[in-house]
Design a protein around this motif. Structure first.
Motif, PDB file in Angstrom:
ATOM      1  N   ALA A 278      82.571  49.855  69.369  1.00  7.00           N
ATOM      2  CA  ALA A 278      82.376  48.483  69.852  1.00  7.00           C
ATOM      3  C   ALA A 278      81.948  47.571  68.713  1.00  7.00           C
ATOM      4  O   ALA A 278      82.300  46.388  68.684  1.00  7.00           O
ATOM      5  CB  ALA A 278      81.330  48.468  70.960  1.00  7.00           C
ATOM      6  N   THR A 279      81.210  48.126  67.758  1.00  6.08           N
ATOM      7  CA  THR A 279      80.713  47.262  66.696  1.00  6.08           C
ATOM      8  C   THR A 279      81.814  46.839  65.742  1.00  6.08           C
ATOM      9  O   THR A 279      81.670  45.848  65.048  1.00  6.08           O
ATOM     10  CB  THR A 279      79.601  47.977  65.899  1.00  6.08           C
ATOM     11  OG1 THR A 279      80.091  49.240  65.476  1.00  6.08           O
ATOM     12  CG2 THR A 279      78.364  48.147  66.732  1.00  6.08           C
ATOM     13  N   PHE A 280      82.938  47.571  65.715  1.00  9.24           N
ATOM     14  CA  PHE A 280      84.036  47.173  64.828  1.00  9.24           C
ATOM     15  C   PHE A 280      84.494  45.758  65.157  1.00  9.24           C
ATOM     16  O   PHE A 280      84.629  44.910  64.270  1.00  9.24           O
ATOM     17  CB  PHE A 280      85.210  48.149  64.944  1.00  9.24           C
ATOM     18  CG  PHE A 280      86.462  47.664  64.243  1.00  9.24           C
ATOM     19  CD1 PHE A 280      86.597  47.794  62.876  1.00  9.24           C
ATOM     20  CD2 PHE A 280      87.480  47.046  64.952  1.00  9.24           C
ATOM     21  CE1 PHE A 280      87.727  47.320  62.226  1.00  9.24           C
ATOM     22  CE2 PHE A 280      88.615  46.570  64.315  1.00  9.24           C
ATOM     23  CZ  PHE A 280      88.734  46.707  62.947  1.00  9.24           C
ATOM     24  N   ALA A 281      84.733  45.485  66.432  1.00  8.57           N
ATOM     25  CA  ALA A 281      85.233  44.165  66.819  1.00  8.57           C
ATOM     26  C   ALA A 281      84.175  43.095  66.575  1.00  8.57           C
ATOM     27  O   ALA A 281      84.464  42.026  66.029  1.00  8.57           O
ATOM     28  CB  ALA A 281      85.640  44.176  68.287  1.00  8.57           C
ATOM     29  N   GLN A 282      82.937  43.410  66.938  1.00 10.31           N
ATOM     30  CA  GLN A 282      81.873  42.409  66.787  1.00 10.31           C
ATOM     31  C   GLN A 282      81.599  42.113  65.315  1.00 10.31           C
ATOM     32  O   GLN A 282      81.420  40.968  64.925  1.00 10.31           O
ATOM     33  CB  GLN A 282      80.598  42.902  67.463  1.00 10.31           C
ATOM     34  CG  GLN A 282      80.708  42.901  68.964  1.00 10.31           C
ATOM     35  CD  GLN A 282      79.509  43.565  69.604  1.00 10.31           C
ATOM     36  OE1 GLN A 282      79.258  44.744  69.402  1.00 10.31           O
ATOM     37  NE2 GLN A 282      78.748  42.799  70.353  1.00 10.31           N
ATOM     38  N   ASN A 283      81.560  43.174  64.499  1.00 13.05           N
ATOM     39  CA  ASN A 283      81.251  42.974  63.088  1.00 13.05           C
ATOM     40  C   ASN A 283      82.370  42.261  62.351  1.00 13.05           C
ATOM     41  O   ASN A 283      82.122  41.488  61.433  1.00 13.05           O
ATOM     42  CB  ASN A 283      80.985  44.326  62.413  1.00 13.05           C
ATOM     43  CG  ASN A 283      79.682  44.948  62.862  1.00 13.05           C
ATOM     44  OD1 ASN A 283      78.894  44.300  63.547  1.00 13.05           O
ATOM     45  ND2 ASN A 283      79.458  46.175  62.504  1.00 13.05           N
ATOM     46  N   THR A 284      83.618  42.565  62.740  1.00 11.45           N
ATOM     47  CA  THR A 284      84.739  41.967  62.023  1.00 11.45           C
ATOM     48  C   THR A 284      84.910  40.506  62.408  1.00 11.45           C
ATOM     49  O   THR A 284      85.383  39.698  61.610  1.00 11.45           O
ATOM     50  CB  THR A 284      86.025  42.765  62.311  1.00 11.45           C
ATOM     51  OG1 THR A 284      85.760  44.122  62.040  1.00 11.45           O
ATOM     52  CG2 THR A 284      87.164  42.301  61.444  1.00 11.45           C
ATOM     53  N   GLY A 285      84.517  40.160  63.622  1.00  9.97           N
ATOM     54  CA  GLY A 285      84.588  38.766  64.036  1.00  9.97           C
ATOM     55  C   GLY A 285      85.992  38.348  64.418  1.00  9.97           C
ATOM     56  O   GLY A 285      86.822  39.179  64.802  1.00  9.97           O
ATOM     57  N   ALA A 286      86.269  37.051  64.289  1.00  5.15           N
ATOM     58  CA  ALA A 286      87.514  36.481  64.798  1.00  5.15           C
ATOM     59  C   ALA A 286      88.746  37.185  64.243  1.00  5.15           C
ATOM     60  O   ALA A 286      89.777  37.279  64.913  1.00  5.15           O
ATOM     61  CB  ALA A 286      87.567  34.995  64.456  1.00  5.15           C
ATOM     62  N   ALA A 287      88.648  37.700  63.019  1.00  5.93           N
ATOM     63  CA  ALA A 287      89.810  38.339  62.404  1.00  5.93           C
ATOM     64  C   ALA A 287      90.229  39.600  63.146  1.00  5.93           C
ATOM     65  O   ALA A 287      91.348  40.084  62.974  1.00  5.93           O
ATOM     66  CB  ALA A 287      89.505  38.681  60.944  1.00  5.93           C
ATOM     67  N   ALA A 288      89.331  40.142  63.993  1.00  2.00           N
ATOM     68  CA  ALA A 288      89.654  41.384  64.684  1.00  2.00           C
ATOM     69  C   ALA A 288      90.621  41.161  65.838  1.00  2.00           C
ATOM     70  O   ALA A 288      91.286  42.102  66.289  1.00  2.00           O
ATOM     71  CB  ALA A 288      88.381  42.049  65.198  1.00  2.00           C
ATOM     72  N   VAL A 289      90.707  39.927  66.336  1.00  2.00           N
ATOM     73  CA  VAL A 289      91.583  39.667  67.483  1.00  2.00           C
ATOM     74  C   VAL A 289      93.024  39.957  67.078  1.00  2.00           C
ATOM     75  O   VAL A 289      93.511  39.457  66.062  1.00  2.00           O
ATOM     76  CB  VAL A 289      91.437  38.211  67.966  1.00  2.00           C
ATOM     77  CG1 VAL A 289      92.457  37.909  69.055  1.00  2.00           C
ATOM     78  CG2 VAL A 289      90.034  37.976  68.465  1.00  2.00           C
ATOM     79  N   GLY A 290      93.696  40.785  67.879  1.00  2.00           N
ATOM     80  CA  GLY A 290      95.084  41.131  67.583  1.00  2.00           C
ATOM     81  C   GLY A 290      95.228  42.422  66.804  1.00  2.00           C
ATOM     82  O   GLY A 290      96.339  42.899  66.605  1.00  2.00           O
ATOM     83  N   GLY A 407      81.236  41.914  73.260  1.00  2.00           N
ATOM     84  CA  GLY A 407      80.949  43.339  73.076  1.00  2.00           C
ATOM     85  C   GLY A 407      81.561  44.226  74.143  1.00  2.00           C
ATOM     86  O   GLY A 407      81.130  45.352  74.320  1.00  2.00           O
ATOM     87  N   ASP A 408      82.569  43.723  74.893  1.00  2.00           N
ATOM     88  CA  ASP A 408      83.261  44.581  75.868  1.00  2.00           C
ATOM     89  C   ASP A 408      83.943  45.730  75.151  1.00  2.00           C
ATOM     90  O   ASP A 408      84.571  45.535  74.125  1.00  2.00           O
ATOM     91  CB  ASP A 408      84.368  43.779  76.585  1.00  2.00           C
ATOM     92  CG  ASP A 408      83.795  42.931  77.679  1.00  2.00           C
ATOM     93  OD1 ASP A 408      82.564  42.928  77.825  1.00  2.00           O
ATOM     94  OD2 ASP A 408      84.584  42.271  78.379  1.00  2.00           O
ATOM     95  N   TRP A 409      83.841  46.928  75.702  1.00  2.00           N
ATOM     96  CA  TRP A 409      84.496  48.057  75.060  1.00  2.00           C
ATOM     97  C   TRP A 409      84.865  49.085  76.088  1.00  2.00           C
ATOM     98  O   TRP A 409      84.100  49.257  77.031  1.00  2.00           O
ATOM     99  CB  TRP A 409      83.578  48.679  73.984  1.00  2.00           C
ATOM    100  CG  TRP A 409      84.342  49.502  73.018  1.00  2.00           C
ATOM    101  CD1 TRP A 409      84.426  50.868  72.998  1.00  2.00           C
ATOM    102  CD2 TRP A 409      85.155  49.016  71.940  1.00  2.00           C
ATOM    103  NE1 TRP A 409      85.238  51.251  71.973  1.00  2.00           N
ATOM    104  CE2 TRP A 409      85.696  50.158  71.312  1.00  2.00           C
ATOM    105  CE3 TRP A 409      85.492  47.758  71.465  1.00  2.00           C
ATOM    106  CZ2 TRP A 409      86.562  50.061  70.219  1.00  2.00           C
ATOM    107  CZ3 TRP A 409      86.332  47.661  70.383  1.00  2.00           C
ATOM    108  CH2 TRP A 409      86.855  48.799  69.774  1.00  2.00           C
ATOM    109  N   PRO A 410      85.967  49.755  76.053  1.00  2.00           N
ATOM    110  CA  PRO A 410      87.010  49.657  75.029  1.00  2.00           C
ATOM    111  C   PRO A 410      87.953  48.472  75.259  1.00  2.00           C
ATOM    112  O   PRO A 410      87.933  47.889  76.338  1.00  2.00           O
ATOM    113  CB  PRO A 410      87.767  50.976  75.201  1.00  2.00           C
ATOM    114  CG  PRO A 410      87.587  51.329  76.628  1.00  2.00           C
ATOM    115  CD  PRO A 410      86.238  50.825  77.024  1.00  2.00           C
TER     116      PRO A 410
END
Lengths: 427, 357
Positions: A278-290, A407-410
């Motif tokens: 879950a922290t991958f998406a939160q830590n990476t921020g907007a760039a993680a979308v997609g 922080g929704d996961w998965p």
């Protein structure tokens, strides 16, 4: 002849003493037995990465193991279970050192571990030689279940895993890139770890086999924070998909910096289960979308109950599992405990014998085991020797806004093998 | 003249010869590699400028940490290998403050004020850690052989790592993005991210403050005096213990602020282990510039950052070495070895007083 008399006497004495010893031992197993006296505990070993940068993977698996043991009230064969945890780090040296400590302890019936594939390669020669079994909840490197040493295989008897083999995962990434993303050119990045390198190679080979072009194959180092150099080079080769099956935080640095690299605006970033948290998406921020990621897909009522139990007992002090292999660890230790129960022989004086070869055979024979991670069947033929997971508990996920912001996961599943036009035949 | 030592008086020596050969090989390798890369034109001029700018920003962070090594070495002649963990202490602690400021919206409403607040907080945390470290781990060992505090520093590094892991857990965290620092500045068709400009300026400002502190203030004069000769400084009425503690504090503050600046530049990867590699890199930078020399540490840091950013693509890729980017650290540490061979006193070098030499 008279001179031989003492020799005969000596031999006679030895035989006379050893007959009752054999009779009492009763161990007929070719690899020997673990002997547990009537009031001794059953000792289970765990070799996990519980220190250093990858310690949260180890804590994730350890939590699964502890919950599985407490699920049986801490008892096996009418005895208490003792869990011995050794730190195998995330390296071959760490695995070797931990395996030596485990192998020196004759009371250990079997081992859950290691966390990293690299550590397993260091540990298995010792574990296998000692006649023990090791079931890993998170090794995914194809080499570990392949016995063809010329092709880089390192399989040794006694090795099992409940984690998926990356032959499934890497191929799945390539199929998704070709079938759904319609990609013609791919760049791959690994970090020198056998796990990430294996995955990058499987992905590249499958992609090339599907008539795609592999335009860049490169590597970063663990601990790098500045990825601008490699990203600049990748941008120069203009791929449609950048496949980066590396661990966090390197994957976070790569994805967030790729967003600011001219020439990579339209490339799809794709990662694997090393970044599945879950922290991958939160830590990476907007760039993680997609970002697309392949990872373990565990679901169902039993799993929800498991998560509730985790939140209640909080092993390791965390409310939710810190990574994605806790369920695999739960299944691994349950398979081990079931096998121990199945092969245990109780003697008249209350001593229990567990044959080491019998234990290996019992785990090999596991078929359609109903685990948290799905139906498990342990195979014994290379390149899947010791593989208990079939790769069906895998999916492609795509990160969306709620994963980054709330922080929704998965993340939502966008594809799995059932949607493929060319189903894998060997699965 | 004894004949058995004749070879020593000769002009020829194998050691010098080997070093000369090494020199030629290195220069040739760099020239050929760079020529191959530049003539292939794989990477455009704008991309080189981008790499250079990223290298400068990264280097300015190395420089801030390197100053802590150099300050302590200048005064105590010891390498404080726990300094990377002092950096981690500030960076890791402040990520929670940054998250809180982001949640309340203050971070994006008043970015400058929020960043100043974060730097102050991180500086204070790292300063306290550095001062405690000096008081508890190093002061009792002062006067013992030089290996003893060195080993203690390594032990202290582990102690700090696992203390912070116990405090904040083992997962990875990240600094929130600051909207004001997003986007890029266009200069003649080349775009440089705003955050890199900010990082470089902030680090430069802190370094100038340090320079002013050391060169223009009373306590700075005391620091220089203690580094020159402790006994004489004591005779002049300088409280040595206090000056040493102050030096650790200043080094700690710089490391903590480097933690926040690093968090703005490379937001991810915040965990208890994050200080290890920057610590080693900064130590390399300090040696590159000439350990004990303050402008040397600044220059060494910037130099190392730029070499790391440009070296793999320019030289290694040009020589046809596969996986060039994985060898970034090789470039950094090869620089260290080369400096130790060819110019042991570092780029700027330090005029060592007799007690230090």
């Amino acid at each position: 002849m008279k001179r031989l008399l003492p020799v005969f006497l000596l031999i006679g004495l030895l035989v006379a003493f050893s007959i009752p010893a054999f009779a009492q031992d009763g161990c007929m197993d070719e690899l020997g037995c673990v002997e547990i006296a009537s009031d001794d505990p059953v000792v289970i070993g765990a070799m996990l990465s519980v220190s250093g940068a990858t310690s949260f993977y180890g804590e994730d698996s350890l939590g699964g193991i502890e919950l599985a043991i407490s699920g049986r009230d801490g008892m096996l064969l009418g005895r208490e279970i003792t869990l011995v945890v050794e730190d195998s780090l995330c390296s071959a040296e760490g695995g070797q050192a931990a395996a030596q400590r485990v192998a020196a302890d004759e009371t250990i019936v079997g081992v859950i571990g290691t966390t990293c594939s690299g550590a397993a390669q260091g540990a298995m020669p010792i574990i296998s030689e000692a006649g023990m079994v090791m079931i890993s909840s998170s090794n995914t490197s194809p080499s570990l279940t392949n016995d063809d040493t010329e092709a880089g295989g390192t399989y040794l008897p006694g090795y099992f895993r409940t984690a998926h083999n990356d032959l499934f995962q890497g191929a799945m990434g390539a199929q998704y890139a070709v079938e759904v993303l319609k990609a013609g050119a791919v760049a791959t990045i690994h970090d020198g770890d056998p796990y990430t390198e294996g995955l990058a190679v499987v992905m590249a080979n499958t992609f090339a086999g599907l008539n795609g072009e592999v335009v860049f194959q490169g590597a970063v180092s663990k601990g790098d924070t500045d990825m601008s150099a490699i990203l600049t080079e990748i941008a120069a080769s203009a791929p449609d998909v950048v496949y980066l099956p590396v661990f966090v935080p390197e994957s976070e640095f790569l994805v967030s910096q790729a967003a600011n690299t001219p020439g990579l605006e339209d490339a799809v970033m794709m990662t694997a289960d090393g970044s599945f948290s879950a922290t991958f998406a939160q830590n990476t921020g907007a760039a993680a979308v997609g970002v697309a990621m392949t990872g373990p897909h565990v679901s169902g009522e039993a799993y929800s109950a498991f998560l509730d139990l985790w939140a209640e007992e909080q092993p390791g002090g965390t409310e939710a599992p810190p990574s994605g292999f806790h369920a695999h660890a739960y299944d691994a230790v349950n398979i081990l405990m079931d096998a121990v129960e199945a092969v245990a022989e109780e003697l008249d004086d209350g001593t229990v014998l567990i044959g080491r070869q019998a234990l290996r055979d019992a785990i090999s024979a596991v078929e359609n085991y109903d685990g948290l991670t799905g139906s498990l069947t342990c195979q014994d033929e290379s390149p899947y020797a010791g593989d208990c997971a079939t790769g069906t508990a895998l999916a492609v996920f795509e990160i969306t806004e709620p994963q980054v912001n709330d922080g929704d996961w998965p993340p939502p599943i966008v594809w799995d093998l059932s949607m493929s036009m060319m189903m894998m035949n060997d699965g | 003249m004894q004949p058995m030592f004749k070879w020593k008086t000769d002009d020829f020596s194998w050691v010098d010869f080997t070093i000369d050969v090494l020199r030629v090989i290195i220069v040739l390798g760099v020239v050929i590699g760079a020529w191959n890369t530049l003539s292939s034109g794989r990477i455009s001029f704008a991309q080189w400028v981008n790499l250079f700018a990223a290298g400068l920003s990264q280097g300015s962070i190395y420089a801030l940490i390197a100053l802590g090594y150099t300050l302590v070495y200048g005064i105590l002649l010891m390498i404080n290998f726990a300094h990377g963990e002092v950096f981690m202490a500030g960076a890791f602690s402040t990520v929670f403050l940054a998250e809180a400021l982001n949640r309340t919206g203050f971070l994006n409403a008043q970015p400058l004020l929020a960043i100043l607040l974060m730097i102050a907080f991180a500086g204070l945390v790292s300063m306290s850690v550095a001062i405690l470290l000096e008081r508890i781990a190093y002061r009792p060992l002062r006067g013992s052989p030089r290996l003893v505090p060195l080993i203690t520093a390594i032990g202290a590094a582990f102690f700090l790592q696992y203390t912070f892991r116990g405090l904040y857990g083992s997962g990875f965290k990240a600094y929130p993005g600051v909207h004001a620092l997003q986007g890029a500045i266009e200069i003649g068709g080349i775009s440089i991210p705003v955050v890199q400009v900010f990082v470089f300026c902030a680090a430069l400002f802190l370094m100038l403050c340090l320079y002013w502190l050391v060169e223009r203030t009373r306590i700075g004069k005391a620091m220089r005096a203690v580094s020159e000769n402790k006994e004489v400084a004591r005779l002049m009425g300088i409280d040595i213990d206090w000056v040493i503690m102050f030096t650790f504090g200043v080094g700690g503050f710089l490391a903590g602020s480097a933690g926040v600046i690093n968090g703005l530049f490379r937001p991810q990867g915040v965990n208890f282990y994050m200080g290890f590699i920057p610590g080693i890199k900064a130590f390399t930078a300090a040696v590159l510039g000439g350990i004990g020399n303050i402008p040397g540490a600044m220059l060494g840091g910037l130099f190392l950052g730029v070499i790391e950013a440009i070296g793999p693509n320019l030289v290694l890729a040009g020589l046809g070495i596969p996986g060039a980017n994985q060898l970034k650290d090789v470039i950094a540490f090869t620089m260290l070895v080369l400096v130790l061979i060819f110019r042991p006193q570092g780029i700027l070098g330090e005029r060592l007083s007799e007690t230090k030499a």
